[in-house]
Scaffold this motif. Structure first.
Motif, PDB file in Angstrom:
ATOM      1  N   LEU A  90       5.920  -5.589  -7.141  1.00  0.00           N
ATOM      2  CA  LEU A  90       5.381  -4.492  -6.296  1.00  0.00           C
ATOM      3  C   LEU A  90       6.377  -4.318  -5.295  1.00  0.00           C
ATOM      4  CD1 LEU A  90       1.743  -4.643  -4.940  1.00  0.00           C
ATOM      5  CD2 LEU A  90       3.695  -4.033  -3.225  1.00  0.00           C
ATOM      6  N   ILE A  91       7.005  -5.179  -4.697  1.00  0.00           N
ATOM      7  CA  ILE A  91       7.967  -4.945  -3.448  1.00  0.00           C
ATOM      8  C   ILE A  91       9.283  -4.282  -4.076  1.00  0.00           C
ATOM      9  CG2 ILE A  91       9.553  -6.216  -1.890  1.00  0.00           C
ATOM     10  CD1 ILE A  91       7.813  -8.597  -2.173  1.00  0.00           C
ATOM     11  N   ALA A  92       9.736  -4.280  -5.384  1.00  0.00           N
ATOM     12  CA  ALA A  92      10.843  -3.561  -5.855  1.00  0.00           C
ATOM     13  C   ALA A  92      10.407  -2.256  -5.885  1.00  0.00           C
ATOM     14  CB  ALA A  92      11.338  -4.241  -7.322  1.00  0.00           C
ATOM     15  N   SER A  93       9.131  -1.874  -6.159  1.00  0.00           N
ATOM     16  CA  SER A  93       8.651  -0.539  -6.340  1.00  0.00           C
ATOM     17  C   SER A  93       8.890   0.247  -5.090  1.00  0.00           C
ATOM     18  CB  SER A  93       7.151  -0.404  -6.980  1.00  0.00           C
ATOM     19  OG  SER A  93       6.206  -0.869  -5.906  1.00  0.00           O
ATOM     20  N   LEU A  94       8.904  -0.522  -3.867  1.00  0.00           N
ATOM     21  CA  LEU A  94       8.748   0.402  -2.537  1.00  0.00           C
ATOM     22  C   LEU A  94      10.145   1.198  -2.550  1.00  0.00           C
ATOM     23  CD1 LEU A  94       7.944  -2.651  -0.199  1.00  0.00           C
ATOM     24  CD2 LEU A  94       6.365  -0.847  -1.059  1.00  0.00           C
ATOM     25  N   GLY A  95      11.192   0.859  -3.618  1.00  0.00           N
ATOM     26  CA  GLY A  95      12.313   1.440  -3.475  1.00  0.00           C
ATOM     27  C   GLY A  95      12.156   3.076  -3.771  1.00  0.00           C
ATOM     28  N   ALA A  96      11.120   3.445  -4.438  1.00  0.00           N
ATOM     29  CA  ALA A  96      10.778   4.659  -4.978  1.00  0.00           C
ATOM     30  C   ALA A  96      10.087   5.733  -3.849  1.00  0.00           C
ATOM     31  CB  ALA A  96       9.665   4.619  -6.031  1.00  0.00           C
ATOM     32  N   LEU A  97       9.503   4.790  -2.586  1.00  0.00           N
ATOM     33  CA  LEU A  97       9.105   5.604  -1.395  1.00  0.00           C
ATOM     34  C   LEU A  97      10.066   6.021  -0.515  1.00  0.00           C
ATOM     35  CD1 LEU A  97       6.149   3.064  -0.666  1.00  0.00           C
ATOM     36  CD2 LEU A  97       5.990   5.490  -1.742  1.00  0.00           C
ATOM     37  N   GLN A  98       9.573   7.171  -0.101  1.00  0.00           N
ATOM     38  CA  GLN A  98      10.402   7.719   1.382  1.00  0.00           C
ATOM     39  C   GLN A  98       9.509   7.498   2.657  1.00  0.00           C
ATOM     40  OE1 GLN A  98      11.552  11.862   0.369  1.00  0.00           O
ATOM     41  NE2 GLN A  98      13.342  10.916  -1.198  1.00  0.00           N
ATOM     42  N   ALA A  99       9.856   7.336   3.755  1.00  0.00           N
ATOM     43  CA  ALA A  99       9.199   6.975   4.885  1.00  0.00           C
ATOM     44  C   ALA A  99       8.304   8.474   5.005  1.00  0.00           C
ATOM     45  CB  ALA A  99      10.048   6.854   5.976  1.00  0.00           C
ATOM     46  N   HIS A 144       0.278   4.579  -3.389  1.00  0.00           N
ATOM     47  CA  HIS A 144       1.401   4.003  -4.229  1.00  0.00           C
ATOM     48  C   HIS A 144       1.034   2.621  -4.427  1.00  0.00           C
ATOM     49  CE1 HIS A 144       5.457   2.600  -5.359  1.00  0.00           C
ATOM     50  NE2 HIS A 144       4.987   1.519  -4.735  1.00  0.00           N
ATOM     51  N   PHE A 145       0.281   1.910  -3.407  1.00  0.00           N
ATOM     52  CA  PHE A 145      -0.178   0.488  -3.655  1.00  0.00           C
ATOM     53  C   PHE A 145      -1.522   0.477  -4.912  1.00  0.00           C
ATOM     54  CE2 PHE A 145       2.437  -0.327  -0.050  1.00  0.00           C
ATOM     55  CZ  PHE A 145       2.492  -1.598  -0.076  1.00  0.00           C
ATOM     56  N   LEU A 146      -2.420   1.434  -4.790  1.00  0.00           N
ATOM     57  CA  LEU A 146      -3.432   1.396  -5.713  1.00  0.00           C
ATOM     58  C   LEU A 146      -2.714   1.649  -7.175  1.00  0.00           C
ATOM     59  CD1 LEU A 146      -5.711   4.188  -3.721  1.00  0.00           C
ATOM     60  CD2 LEU A 146      -6.254   1.620  -4.694  1.00  0.00           C
ATOM     61  N   GLN A 147      -1.708   2.449  -7.424  1.00  0.00           N
ATOM     62  CA  GLN A 147      -1.038   2.496  -8.685  1.00  0.00           C
ATOM     63  C   GLN A 147      -0.452   1.214  -9.133  1.00  0.00           C
ATOM     64  OE1 GLN A 147       2.536   4.792  -8.708  1.00  0.00           O
ATOM     65  NE2 GLN A 147       1.897   5.902 -10.325  1.00  0.00           N
ATOM     66  N   GLN A 148      -0.017   0.407  -7.977  1.00  0.00           N
ATOM     67  CA  GLN A 148       0.916  -0.735  -8.469  1.00  0.00           C
ATOM     68  C   GLN A 148      -0.383  -1.916  -8.802  1.00  0.00           C
ATOM     69  OE1 GLN A 148       4.035  -1.657  -8.682  1.00  0.00           O
ATOM     70  NE2 GLN A 148       4.313   0.659  -8.674  1.00  0.00           N
ATOM     71  N   LEU A 149      -1.665  -1.821  -8.219  1.00  0.00           N
ATOM     72  CA  LEU A 149      -2.531  -2.740  -8.661  1.00  0.00           C
ATOM     73  C   LEU A 149      -2.895  -2.475  -9.807  1.00  0.00           C
ATOM     74  CD1 LEU A 149      -4.479  -3.284  -5.146  1.00  0.00           C
ATOM     75  CD2 LEU A 149      -2.835  -4.927  -6.187  1.00  0.00           C
ATOM     76  N   GLN A 150      -2.977  -1.228 -10.129  1.00  0.00           N
ATOM     77  CA  GLN A 150      -3.681  -0.891 -11.554  1.00  0.00           C
ATOM     78  C   GLN A 150      -2.681  -1.391 -12.612  1.00  0.00           C
ATOM     79  OE1 GLN A 150      -3.994   3.258 -10.831  1.00  0.00           O
ATOM     80  NE2 GLN A 150      -6.494   3.088 -10.700  1.00  0.00           N
ATOM     81  N   HIS A 151      -1.383  -1.396 -12.301  1.00  0.00           N
ATOM     82  CA  HIS A 151      -0.374  -1.851 -13.323  1.00  0.00           C
ATOM     83  C   HIS A 151      -0.481  -3.496 -13.477  1.00  0.00           C
ATOM     84  CE1 HIS A 151       3.817  -2.924 -14.533  1.00  0.00           C
ATOM     85  NE2 HIS A 151       3.621  -1.955 -15.442  1.00  0.00           N
ATOM     86  N   TYR A 152      -0.686  -4.079 -12.360  1.00  0.00           N
ATOM     87  CA  TYR A 152      -1.072  -5.377 -12.556  1.00  0.00           C
ATOM     88  C   TYR A 152      -2.221  -5.798 -13.179  1.00  0.00           C
ATOM     89  CZ  TYR A 152      -2.388  -9.980 -10.436  1.00  0.00           C
ATOM     90  OH  TYR A 152      -2.863 -11.361 -10.403  1.00  0.00           O
ATOM     91  N   GLU A 153      -3.399  -4.907 -13.085  1.00  0.00           N
ATOM     92  CA  GLU A 153      -4.431  -5.264 -13.975  1.00  0.00           C
ATOM     93  C   GLU A 153      -4.178  -5.189 -15.281  1.00  0.00           C
ATOM     94  OE1 GLU A 153      -8.113  -3.274 -12.858  1.00  0.00           O
ATOM     95  OE2 GLU A 153      -6.865  -2.435 -11.134  1.00  0.00           O
TER      96      GLU A 153
END
Length: 370
Positions: free
Chosen positions: A360-369, A335-344
């Motif tokens: 990036l922080i808001a994107s965490l809502g799409a994650l499940q533990a 997930h973090f890799l995907q977000q960094l690519q979006h930033y780029e």
């Protein structure tokens, strides 16, 4: 030594090279030895005997603590010195932050405060800042006693060849001249200087970074123990100090200097509060017990994602794959890799990492533990 790191010391990294020319004043990484940190390292070694395994119990650790062992044995007669006792007390409060205190003082034997100690460090020592400063002053008074009574100045002088060797090994393996400009251009921020402080008498594979702010300037200090096995010759002469590894020096620089751009952002109360809304995502990483809370885990995921991305951007696919295998236990890494690519891909909209972090922080809502 306290095995756990306070939250504020968790090292964060995001670093990518991108496809346009970085425009920044050329800066160099300054490689140096810091007398204060050497003294504080010596005191810490006396309370860190858990790392000094024998060759049968832990062959690898034995080989990668050779210089630490020499330092420990040299000062072992002072293991009960008040400064060693005080180091344990201070370590119980701020963990490896003890090393950082040396950056705020002029050199021993008569240290004097030259920069205000970072408030985030002081609050870990005592919630009252005046009391925290007094505790640090008392600690440095005892450390000055140790400096005199254990003849540390003589020891420091006798080890100049070791320090020279360690610096030379680092200097010939530093990243290229485009490293700092690319780093600053990616983050959309600048620092005034970058220092890599060699600390050869601790166990291999350890580093710590911090920034000092003074008179409107920001100076980054990366404290680095050896990166690999040290080699000794006859009479315990040091033949290799453990820094002669270009890949490890590069990774160290990426990780620690990159952290200096990220950690000050994630530690801001507003962003820290947003990150901690997702603390239900926290799960311990196997064999990584020092990362014991969600904010730390968030930073470390960001660090590792950045390391993978920079390897890809530099055309080192094998290194990128190696890192992904090494970090496979970090469950949110994809997930973090995907977000960094979006930033780029959206730098016009997000010229600084600071601008993108809320996304990036808001994107965490799409994650499940996991």
């Amino acid at each position: 030594m306290n095995a756990s790191l306070p939250r504020f010391l968790c090292l964060a990294l995001v670093l990518l090279l991108f496809g346009f020319q970085a425009i920044a004043q050329r800066k160099e990484i300054l490689v140096e030895v810091n007398r204060n940190i050497e003294l504080l390292s010596t005191l810490n070694n006396q309370i860190s005997t858990a790392f000094l395994k024998d060759s049968a119990e832990d062959p690898y650790l034995y080989r990668t603590t050779r210089l630490m062992r020499l330092n420990y044995e040299h000062f072992k007669p002072y293991k009960d010195h008040p400064a060693v006792v005080a180091t344990q007390r201070m370590s119980d409060k701020i963990g490896t932050g003890v090393y950082l205190l040396g950056l705020f003082y002029t050199d021993f034997p008569k240290p004097a405060l030259k920069h205000p100690i970072s408030e985030v460090i002081l609050r870990e020592i005592h919630p009252n800042l005046d009391s925290a400063n007094l505790l640090v002053q008392e600690y440095f008074r005892l450390a000055s006693r140790f400096y005199q009574e254990a003849s540390f100045e003589k020891y420091f002088a006798q080890n100049q060849l070791l320090y020279k060797l360690a610096k030379e090994e680092v200097q010939r393996n530093l990243p290229g001249a485009n490293f700092i400009p690319a780093l600053e251009a990616y983050y959309g921020a600048k620092k005034d200087s970058y220092h890599l402080v060699v600390m050869p008498s601790f166990k291999s594979g350890w580093g710590l970074s911090w920034q000092i702010q003074h008179n409107g300037q920001v100076h980054i200090y990366n404290i680095a123990a050896p990166l690999q096995e040290q080699r000794l010759g006859a009479g315990a002469k040091v033949l290799e100090a453990g820094y002669d590894n270009p890949a490890e020096i590069r990774n160290l620089s990426v990780h620690e200097f990159g952290h200096s751009f990220v950690n000050p952002l994630t530690s801001q109360p507003r962003l820290a509060e947003q990150i901690n809304r997702y603390q239900h995502l926290f799960k311990p990483i196997p064999n990584q017990g020092q990362y014991s809370d969600w904010l730390t885990s968030f930073n470390e995921h960001l660090v590792r994602a950045g390391e993978i991305r920079i390897a890809q951007q530099m055309g080192n696919q094998q290194e990128s794959q190696n890192l992904q295998r090494a970090y496979q236990d970090w469950m949110y890494l994809p997930h973090f890799l995907q977000q960094l690519q979006h930033y780029e891909q959206n730098r016009k909209q997000y010229p600084r990492l600071e601008d993108y972090l809320p996304v990036l922080i808001a994107s965490l809502g799409a994650l499940q533990a996991k």
